[in-house]
Design a protein around this motif. Structure first.
Motif, PDB file in Angstrom:
ATOM      1  N   ASP A  16       4.694  -9.609   3.770  1.00 46.74           N
ATOM      2  CA  ASP A  16       4.112 -10.787   3.129  1.00 46.74           C
ATOM      3  C   ASP A  16       4.461 -10.821   1.647  1.00 46.74           C
ATOM      4  OD1 ASP A  16       0.958 -10.994   4.993  1.00 46.74           O
ATOM      5  OD2 ASP A  16       3.011 -11.614   5.484  1.00 46.74           O
ATOM      6  N   SER A  17       4.031 -11.897   1.003  1.00 50.51           N
ATOM      7  CA  SER A  17       4.272 -12.091  -0.426  1.00 50.51           C
ATOM      8  C   SER A  17       2.954 -12.329  -1.165  1.00 50.51           C
ATOM      9  CB  SER A  17       5.187 -13.296  -0.656  1.00 50.51           C
ATOM     10  OG  SER A  17       6.449 -13.108  -0.062  1.00 50.51           O
ATOM     11  N   LEU A  18       2.959 -11.994  -2.433  1.00 50.44           N
ATOM     12  CA  LEU A  18       1.856 -12.291  -3.338  1.00 50.44           C
ATOM     13  C   LEU A  18       2.440 -12.639  -4.702  1.00 50.44           C
ATOM     14  CD1 LEU A  18      -0.855  -9.497  -2.801  1.00 50.44           C
ATOM     15  CD2 LEU A  18      -1.137 -11.942  -2.341  1.00 50.44           C
ATOM     16  N   ARG A  19       1.719 -13.456  -5.458  1.00 46.12           N
ATOM     17  CA  ARG A  19       2.088 -13.705  -6.846  1.00 46.12           C
ATOM     18  C   ARG A  19       0.918 -13.345  -7.739  1.00 46.12           C
ATOM     19  NH1 ARG A  19       4.059 -18.964 -10.349  1.00 46.12           N
ATOM     20  NH2 ARG A  19       1.852 -19.524 -10.220  1.00 46.12           N
ATOM     21  N   LEU A  20       1.161 -12.388  -8.607  1.00 42.66           N
ATOM     22  CA  LEU A  20       0.171 -11.998  -9.593  1.00 42.66           C
ATOM     23  C   LEU A  20       0.372 -12.819 -10.863  1.00 42.66           C
ATOM     24  CD1 LEU A  20       0.271  -8.111  -9.263  1.00 42.66           C
ATOM     25  CD2 LEU A  20      -0.990  -9.781  -7.883  1.00 42.66           C
ATOM     26  N   SER A  21      -0.734 -13.126 -11.518  1.00 39.65           N
ATOM     27  CA  SER A  21      -0.702 -13.817 -12.797  1.00 39.65           C
ATOM     28  C   SER A  21      -1.472 -13.001 -13.823  1.00 39.65           C
ATOM     29  CB  SER A  21      -1.346 -15.203 -12.689  1.00 39.65           C
ATOM     30  OG  SER A  21      -0.655 -16.011 -11.772  1.00 39.65           O
ATOM     31  N   CYS A  22      -1.064 -13.136 -15.063  1.00 38.26           N
ATOM     32  CA  CYS A  22      -1.756 -12.455 -16.154  1.00 38.26           C
ATOM     33  C   CYS A  22      -1.824 -13.429 -17.322  1.00 38.26           C
ATOM     34  CB  CYS A  22      -1.020 -11.192 -16.548  1.00 38.26           C
ATOM     35  SG  CYS A  22      -1.668 -10.398 -18.036  1.00 38.26           S
ATOM     36  N   ALA A  23      -3.031 -13.861 -17.631  1.00 37.57           N
ATOM     37  CA  ALA A  23      -3.251 -14.792 -18.729  1.00 37.57           C
ATOM     38  C   ALA A  23      -3.631 -14.019 -19.977  1.00 37.57           C
ATOM     39  CB  ALA A  23      -4.349 -15.788 -18.364  1.00 37.57           C
ATOM     40  N   VAL A  79       2.108 -14.402 -17.792  1.00 44.41           N
ATOM     41  CA  VAL A  79       3.217 -13.683 -17.179  1.00 44.41           C
ATOM     42  C   VAL A  79       2.899 -13.540 -15.698  1.00 44.41           C
ATOM     43  CG1 VAL A  79       2.250 -11.415 -17.722  1.00 44.41           C
ATOM     44  CG2 VAL A  79       4.702 -11.651 -17.324  1.00 44.41           C
ATOM     45  N   TYR A  80       3.947 -13.607 -14.890  1.00 46.32           N
ATOM     46  CA  TYR A  80       3.794 -13.578 -13.437  1.00 46.32           C
ATOM     47  C   TYR A  80       4.576 -12.424 -12.831  1.00 46.32           C
ATOM     48  CZ  TYR A  80       2.517 -18.426 -14.439  1.00 46.32           C
ATOM     49  OH  TYR A  80       1.946 -19.562 -14.959  1.00 46.32           O
ATOM     50  N   LEU A  81       4.137 -12.018 -11.652  1.00 42.76           N
ATOM     51  CA  LEU A  81       4.899 -11.061 -10.862  1.00 42.76           C
ATOM     52  C   LEU A  81       4.903 -11.569  -9.425  1.00 42.76           C
ATOM     53  CD1 LEU A  81       6.416  -8.332 -10.982  1.00 42.76           C
ATOM     54  CD2 LEU A  81       4.311  -7.268 -10.137  1.00 42.76           C
ATOM     55  N   GLN A  82       6.047 -12.093  -9.031  1.00 37.73           N
ATOM     56  CA  GLN A  82       6.227 -12.538  -7.647  1.00 37.73           C
ATOM     57  C   GLN A  82       6.659 -11.347  -6.820  1.00 37.73           C
ATOM     58  OE1 GLN A  82       5.768 -15.662  -6.126  1.00 37.73           O
ATOM     59  NE2 GLN A  82       6.154 -14.525  -4.248  1.00 37.73           N
ATOM     60  N   MET A  83       5.902 -11.037  -5.795  1.00 35.93           N
ATOM     61  CA  MET A  83       6.174  -9.865  -4.968  1.00 35.93           C
ATOM     62  C   MET A  83       6.459 -10.322  -3.541  1.00 35.93           C
ATOM     63  SD  MET A  83       3.240  -7.283  -6.427  1.00 35.93           S
ATOM     64  CE  MET A  83       1.896  -8.209  -5.709  1.00 35.93           C
ATOM     65  N   ASN A  84       7.671 -10.087  -3.096  1.00 33.48           N
ATOM     66  CA  ASN A  84       8.092 -10.464  -1.747  1.00 33.48           C
ATOM     67  C   ASN A  84       8.353  -9.226  -0.912  1.00 33.48           C
ATOM     68  OD1 ASN A  84       8.044 -13.184  -2.544  1.00 33.48           O
ATOM     69  ND2 ASN A  84      10.198 -13.122  -3.161  1.00 33.48           N
ATOM     70  N   ASN A  85       8.330  -9.418   0.403  1.00 36.24           N
ATOM     71  CA  ASN A  85       8.618  -8.316   1.318  1.00 36.24           C
ATOM     72  C   ASN A  85       7.811  -7.063   0.951  1.00 36.24           C
ATOM     73  OD1 ASN A  85       9.813  -6.933   3.449  1.00 36.24           O
ATOM     74  ND2 ASN A  85      11.621  -6.364   2.257  1.00 36.24           N
ATOM     75  N   LEU A  86       6.526  -7.245   0.826  1.00 36.24           N
ATOM     76  CA  LEU A  86       5.668  -6.147   0.409  1.00 36.24           C
ATOM     77  C   LEU A  86       5.642  -5.036   1.445  1.00 36.24           C
ATOM     78  CD1 LEU A  86       2.877  -8.281  -1.211  1.00 36.24           C
ATOM     79  CD2 LEU A  86       4.040  -6.375  -2.340  1.00 36.24           C
ATOM     80  N   LYS A  87       5.519  -3.819   0.946  1.00 35.53           N
ATOM     81  CA  LYS A  87       5.490  -2.626   1.782  1.00 35.53           C
ATOM     82  C   LYS A  87       4.178  -1.876   1.557  1.00 35.53           C
ATOM     83  CE  LYS A  87      10.495  -2.123   1.212  1.00 35.53           C
ATOM     84  NZ  LYS A  87      11.595  -1.216   0.793  1.00 35.53           N
ATOM     85  N   PRO A  88       3.754  -1.070   2.508  1.00 39.20           N
ATOM     86  CA  PRO A  88       2.515  -0.299   2.311  1.00 39.20           C
ATOM     87  C   PRO A  88       2.549   0.555   1.043  1.00 39.20           C
ATOM     88  CG  PRO A  88       3.123  -0.263   4.611  1.00 39.20           C
ATOM     89  CD  PRO A  88       4.252  -0.941   3.890  1.00 39.20           C
ATOM     90  N   VAL A 120      -3.862  -4.639  -5.111  1.00 33.63           N
ATOM     91  CA  VAL A 120      -2.952  -5.116  -4.071  1.00 33.63           C
ATOM     92  C   VAL A 120      -2.958  -4.077  -2.956  1.00 33.63           C
ATOM     93  CG1 VAL A 120      -0.559  -5.611  -3.471  1.00 33.63           C
ATOM     94  CG2 VAL A 120      -1.503  -6.420  -5.645  1.00 33.63           C
ATOM     95  N   THR A 121      -3.285  -4.513  -1.759  1.00 32.48           N
ATOM     96  CA  THR A 121      -3.309  -3.626  -0.605  1.00 32.48           C
ATOM     97  C   THR A 121      -2.410  -4.211   0.474  1.00 32.48           C
ATOM     98  OG1 THR A 121      -5.587  -2.970  -1.105  1.00 32.48           O
ATOM     99  CG2 THR A 121      -4.742  -2.467   1.100  1.00 32.48           C
ATOM    100  N   VAL A 122      -1.465  -3.400   0.928  1.00 31.03           N
ATOM    101  CA  VAL A 122      -0.504  -3.847   1.942  1.00 31.03           C
ATOM    102  C   VAL A 122      -0.706  -2.998   3.190  1.00 31.03           C
ATOM    103  CG1 VAL A 122       1.901  -4.307   2.471  1.00 31.03           C
ATOM    104  CG2 VAL A 122       1.111  -4.426   0.099  1.00 31.03           C
ATOM    105  N   SER A 123      -1.063  -3.646   4.275  1.00 31.54           N
ATOM    106  CA  SER A 123      -1.287  -2.922   5.520  1.00 31.54           C
ATOM    107  C   SER A 123      -0.013  -2.934   6.357  1.00 31.54           C
ATOM    108  CB  SER A 123      -2.433  -3.545   6.303  1.00 31.54           C
ATOM    109  OG  SER A 123      -2.111  -4.871   6.670  1.00 31.54           O
ATOM    110  N   SER A 124       0.148  -1.896   7.134  1.00 35.38           N
ATOM    111  CA  SER A 124       1.368  -1.775   7.961  1.00 35.38           C
ATOM    112  C   SER A 124       1.206  -2.441   9.308  1.00 35.38           C
ATOM    113  CB  SER A 124       1.718  -0.304   8.143  1.00 35.38           C
ATOM    114  OG  SER A 124       0.632   0.374   8.738  1.00 35.38           O
TER     115      SER A 124
END
Length: 124
Positions: A16-23, A79-88, A120-124
């Motif tokens: 899955d993907s997530l986008r983190l933001s930091c204001a 500032v953003y961090l786009q995270m794709n293909n997340l792994k455990p 951020v928690t990535v389940s397998s």
């Protein structure tokens, strides 16, 4: 006083993907390098990505290169961090941080202000 507020973390499945933001507030945001770090339970805080002031240069840890993208919107002080293909193994608390007015760094000691972190928690 600088304030950084992260958001966007959560529980997702591998792939899955997530986008983190930091204001950011309290400084002239566009003058500073910004970075993302993460810390997993029982491990030291590690560098994830950094971006220079204009956004023209970015830097990544080998473990996330090709999957994560850092970007910034100086008009929104974010500032953003786009995270794709997340792994455990990406499971961690993710922190954004304000760096220097000079070059980007992978060393946490070169960053002066830190957010409270987002899980951020990535389940397998």
């Amino acid at each position: 006083q600088v304030q950084l507020v992260e958001s966007g973390g959560g529980l997702v499945q591998a792939g899955d993907s997530l986008r983190l933001s930091c204001a950011a507030s309290g400084r002239t945001f566009s003058r500073y390098v910004m970075g993302w770090f993460r810390q997993a339970p029982g491990k030291e805080r590690e560098f994830v990505a950094a971006i220079r002031q204009s956004g023209g240069s970015t830097y990544y840890a080998d473990s996330v290169k090709g999957r994560f993208t850092i970007s910034r919107d100086n008009a929104k002080n974010t500032v953003y961090l786009q995270m794709n293909n997340l792994k455990p193994e990406d499971t961690a608390v993710y922190y954004c941080a304000v760096g220097s007015e000079a070059g980007a760094s992978r060393w946490a000691g070169d960053y002066d202000y830190w957010g409270q972190g987002t899980q951020v928690t990535v389940s397998s």
